[in-house]
Design an enzyme around this catalytic site. Structure first.
Site, mmCIF file in Angstrom:
data_model
loop_
_atom_site.group_PDB
_atom_site.id
_atom_site.type_symbol
_atom_site.label_atom_id
_atom_site.label_comp_id
_atom_site.label_asym_id
_atom_site.label_seq_id
_atom_site.Cartn_x
_atom_site.Cartn_y
_atom_site.Cartn_z
ATOM 1 N N SER A 17 -31.984 13.559 -6.910
ATOM 2 C CA SER A 17 -31.284 14.472 -7.820
ATOM 3 C C SER A 17 -31.487 15.946 -7.475
ATOM 4 O O SER A 17 -30.524 16.725 -7.530
ATOM 5 C CB SER A 17 -31.716 14.201 -9.263
ATOM 6 O OG SER A 17 -31.255 12.943 -9.696
ATOM 7 N N THR A 63 -35.135 9.407 -15.531
ATOM 8 C CA THR A 63 -35.194 8.187 -14.736
ATOM 9 C C THR A 63 -36.244 7.256 -15.319
ATOM 10 O O THR A 63 -36.856 7.540 -16.345
ATOM 11 C CB THR A 63 -35.510 8.501 -13.266
ATOM 12 O OG1 THR A 63 -36.805 9.116 -13.186
ATOM 13 C CG2 THR A 63 -34.486 9.464 -12.681
ATOM 14 N N LYS A 67 -35.843 5.908 -19.871
ATOM 15 C CA LYS A 67 -34.465 5.925 -20.369
ATOM 16 C C LYS A 67 -34.338 5.381 -21.790
ATOM 17 O O LYS A 67 -33.451 5.824 -22.539
ATOM 18 C CB LYS A 67 -33.546 5.151 -19.415
ATOM 19 C CG LYS A 67 -33.340 5.848 -18.071
ATOM 20 C CD LYS A 67 -32.288 5.141 -17.242
ATOM 21 C CE LYS A 67 -32.032 5.870 -15.935
ATOM 22 N NZ LYS A 67 -30.929 5.272 -15.153
ATOM 23 N N ASP A 104 -24.525 7.244 -16.490
ATOM 24 C CA ASP A 104 -24.534 6.163 -15.508
ATOM 25 C C ASP A 104 -23.237 5.361 -15.546
ATOM 26 O O ASP A 104 -22.751 4.901 -14.509
ATOM 27 C CB ASP A 104 -25.714 5.222 -15.753
ATOM 28 C CG ASP A 104 -27.036 5.796 -15.287
ATOM 29 O OD1 ASP A 104 -27.031 6.616 -14.349
ATOM 30 O OD2 ASP A 104 -28.089 5.432 -15.850
ATOM 31 N N ALA A 133 -30.131 -0.961 -15.089
ATOM 32 C CA ALA A 133 -28.873 -0.531 -14.482
ATOM 33 C C ALA A 133 -27.727 -1.444 -14.884
ATOM 34 O O ALA A 133 -26.594 -0.994 -15.078
ATOM 35 C CB ALA A 133 -29.012 -0.496 -12.959
ATOM 36 N N GLY A 249 -24.396 2.918 -2.859
ATOM 37 C CA GLY A 249 -25.093 3.452 -4.014
ATOM 38 C C GLY A 249 -24.989 4.953 -4.174
ATOM 39 O O GLY A 249 -25.137 5.465 -5.296
#
Length: 283
Positions: A17, A63, A67, A104, A133, A249
């Site tokens: 990031s 992260t 979360k 996301d 995820a 990804g």
């Protein structure tokens, strides 16, 4: 005053990031910084309390493993983050309140946008993995009208996740089901949209490989792997060798970062430089 944003997690050194947001800050010439900050589970509440008092701080990306734990610590939670049950972006609103968001879902769907604008007779996605995820991915695909087959080591967990996040008739399967070849005869896929998504950490550097035999994928399927280390996974290589299209990804990673960037800085990131950004991330 130089404003700043951070990404927090435990661990955090591996995060891409700072490289992504720093690239956009540089291109736009903003008086801003984007930093990585190691925050433990025990220190999460104190971190947010301290940053709340710092007017130069505009927010943070969140992260693992924070979360879910961040949810009760924000002032307002957007509906999508509430539905997914995960916050990956916290930004300070104009009134000083901390807003918990989930980018996301948008990040995952972004590289599919051209396909999703088309009309299809039927949409189906085989989603491999039932972790954090997968929650965002299942939510996003269900919203876009996909029938889902969710595969995990524990089919009961997969069923519970589907019942919570996806309305309609969806299916589960043991992850091992897809490891061995099949002679299943698929019906005509003309006008259909089929995805095979690795939503698990399998295939990531240091993790076991993902065992998936591509005879389980309908003709014309798109292979989508959310793993970013390595970017070129064995899952994607095998898909290409079998004649399928692929999405890596970095596509999701850049997409979710772009949505967060606009909240933090009030500007759209300069996406015309995506090819250059990818080159930096893969160097």
């Amino acid at each position: 005053m130089t404003i700043y944003v951070e990404v927090i997690g435990d661990p955090i050194a591996q995060s891409k990031s700072p490289a992504i947001h720093g690239f956009w800050i540089e291109k736009l010439g903003l008086d801003a910084e984007y930093r990585a900050c190691h925050v433990t589970s025990e220190g999460l509440a104190d971190y947010l309390a301290e940053r709340r008092a710092d007017h130069a701080w505009r927010g943070c990306n969140v992260t693992m493993p924070h979360k879910k734990d961040a949810i009760p610590l924000v002032d307002r939670l957007e509906p999508l983050a509430k539905r997914v049950g995960a916050v990956n972006t916290i930004h300070r609103a104009a009134d000083g309140k901390l807003i918990g968001r989930n980018t996301d879902v948008a990040g995952f769907l972004e590289p599919l946008s051209d396909r999703l604008e088309q009309q299809h007779y039927f949409r189906m996605a085989r989603v491999l993995g039932t972790g954090g995820a997968a929650r965002a991915i299942v939510t996003g695909l269900a919203k876009e009208g996909f029938t889902l087959v969710l595969a995990g080591r524990n089919p009961d967990k997969a069923r519970a996740l589907l019942d919570e996040l996806a309305e309609g008739e969806h299916h589960t399967a043991p992850l091992a089901h897809f490891a061995d070849p099949t002679d299943f005869a698929f019906d005509d896929r003309e006008g259909c949209c089929d995805l095979v998504v690795n939503a698990s950490p399998l295939g990531m550097r240091g993790q076991p490989p993902l065992a998936f035999d591509w005879s389980h994928a309908p003709p014309g399927s798109i292979a989508y792997d959310i793993v970013t280390d390595p970017v070129e996974t064995d899952f994607l290589k095998a898909a290409r060798d079998a004649g399928f299209g692929t999405i890596d990804g970095l596509s999701m990673l850049i997409g979710q970062a772009a949505a967060a960037f606009s909240y933090f800085f009030g500007k759209e990131p300069p996406r015309e430089y995506d090819a250059e950004l990818r080159g930096r991330l893969m160097a």
